[in-house]
Design a protein around this motif. Structure first.
Motif, mmCIF file in Angstrom:
data_model
loop_
_atom_site.group_PDB
_atom_site.id
_atom_site.type_symbol
_atom_site.label_atom_id
_atom_site.label_comp_id
_atom_site.label_asym_id
_atom_site.label_seq_id
_atom_site.Cartn_x
_atom_site.Cartn_y
_atom_site.Cartn_z
ATOM 1 N N LEU A 63 -31.765 40.385 -27.927
ATOM 2 C CA LEU A 63 -33.221 40.441 -28.085
ATOM 3 C C LEU A 63 -33.764 39.126 -28.639
ATOM 4 C CD1 LEU A 63 -33.555 44.075 -29.436
ATOM 5 C CD2 LEU A 63 -34.511 43.213 -27.290
ATOM 6 N N ARG A 64 -33.045 38.542 -29.594
ATOM 7 C CA ARG A 64 -33.475 37.265 -30.171
ATOM 8 C C ARG A 64 -33.434 36.163 -29.111
ATOM 9 N NH1 ARG A 64 -30.674 33.150 -31.588
ATOM 10 N NH2 ARG A 64 -28.707 34.282 -31.712
ATOM 11 N N MET A 98 -35.564 32.511 -29.581
ATOM 12 C CA MET A 98 -35.638 32.266 -31.020
ATOM 13 C C MET A 98 -34.284 31.819 -31.539
ATOM 14 S SD MET A 98 -37.899 35.326 -32.664
ATOM 15 C CE MET A 98 -37.944 34.505 -34.248
ATOM 16 N N SER A 99 -34.321 30.979 -32.523
ATOM 17 C CA SER A 99 -33.092 30.578 -33.194
ATOM 18 C C SER A 99 -32.765 31.591 -34.287
ATOM 19 C CB SER A 99 -33.269 29.199 -33.828
ATOM 20 O OG SER A 99 -34.222 29.263 -34.879
ATOM 21 N N GLN A 100 -31.543 31.563 -34.738
ATOM 22 C CA GLN A 100 -31.168 32.410 -35.866
ATOM 23 C C GLN A 100 -31.972 32.021 -37.100
ATOM 24 O OE1 GLN A 100 -26.918 32.208 -36.436
ATOM 25 N NE2 GLN A 100 -26.551 33.845 -34.961
ATOM 26 N N ALA A 101 -32.231 30.747 -37.277
ATOM 27 C CA ALA A 101 -32.994 30.285 -38.436
ATOM 28 C C ALA A 101 -34.414 30.843 -38.416
ATOM 29 C CB ALA A 101 -33.019 28.763 -38.481
ATOM 30 N N SER A 156 -31.336 34.017 -45.477
ATOM 31 C CA SER A 156 -30.811 32.731 -45.017
ATOM 32 C C SER A 156 -30.319 32.849 -43.573
ATOM 33 C CB SER A 156 -29.662 32.275 -45.915
ATOM 34 O OG SER A 156 -28.531 33.094 -45.716
ATOM 35 N N GLN A 157 -30.199 31.711 -42.919
ATOM 36 C CA GLN A 157 -29.653 31.697 -41.554
ATOM 37 C C GLN A 157 -28.219 32.210 -41.575
ATOM 38 O OE1 GLN A 157 -27.163 29.367 -40.167
ATOM 39 N NE2 GLN A 157 -27.269 30.519 -38.269
ATOM 40 N N GLN A 158 -27.484 31.876 -42.630
ATOM 41 C CA GLN A 158 -26.093 32.340 -42.739
ATOM 42 C C GLN A 158 -26.022 33.867 -42.814
ATOM 43 O OE1 GLN A 158 -25.178 30.068 -46.235
ATOM 44 N NE2 GLN A 158 -23.888 28.648 -45.071
ATOM 45 N N THR A 159 -26.931 34.453 -43.581
ATOM 46 C CA THR A 159 -26.960 35.912 -43.682
ATOM 47 C C THR A 159 -27.291 36.525 -42.336
ATOM 48 O OG1 THR A 159 -27.552 35.864 -46.014
ATOM 49 C CG2 THR A 159 -28.092 37.879 -44.808
ATOM 50 N N TYR A 160 -28.308 35.984 -41.664
ATOM 51 C CA TYR A 160 -28.660 36.533 -40.357
ATOM 52 C C TYR A 160 -27.502 36.375 -39.377
ATOM 53 C CZ TYR A 160 -30.841 37.926 -36.141
ATOM 54 O OH TYR A 160 -31.088 38.598 -34.973
ATOM 55 N N SER A 161 -26.820 35.255 -39.421
ATOM 56 C CA SER A 161 -25.662 35.040 -38.559
ATOM 57 C C SER A 161 -24.600 36.111 -38.803
ATOM 58 C CB SER A 161 -25.076 33.650 -38.811
ATOM 59 O OG SER A 161 -23.900 33.456 -38.064
ATOM 60 N N ARG A 162 -24.449 36.503 -40.045
ATOM 61 C CA ARG A 162 -23.477 37.564 -40.378
ATOM 62 C C ARG A 162 -23.904 38.915 -39.817
ATOM 63 N NH1 ARG A 162 -23.441 35.076 -46.038
ATOM 64 N NH2 ARG A 162 -21.835 33.480 -45.803
#
Length: 77
Positions: A10-11, A16-19, A28-34
């Motif tokens: 969906l992103r 859209m970027s993860q950031a 944080s981008q790291q949290t979303y990446s997780r």
């Protein structure tokens, strides 16, 4: 399909970027990446936010249904 795959798809469908998504979720981008790599559980509040943001249901995000359209909202007050 699992939650983490649907989140990524969906992103990416919205280019859209993860950031950028992390900024919307106030993490944080790291949290979303997780979240997308399924190494951290997505908080319930974030799941609801994403369902509304993507105009879908939490059931779709969780893989309970393949119906991407959200359920009709009730008119109860």
């Amino acid at each position: 399909m699992k939650l983490h795959l649907r989140l990524r798809d969906l992103r990416e469908d919205r280019d859209m970027s993860q950031a950028a998504m992390a900024k919307l979720l106030k993490c944080s981008q790291q949290t979303y990446s997780r979240y997308e790599s399924h190494t951290t559980e997505l908080p319930l509040e974030s799941l609801i936010f994403l369902a509304e943001y993507y105009d879908t249901s939490t059931d779709y995000l969780l893989g309970i249904t393949d119906q991407i359209k959200p359920y009709p909202r009730s008119n109860e007050n």
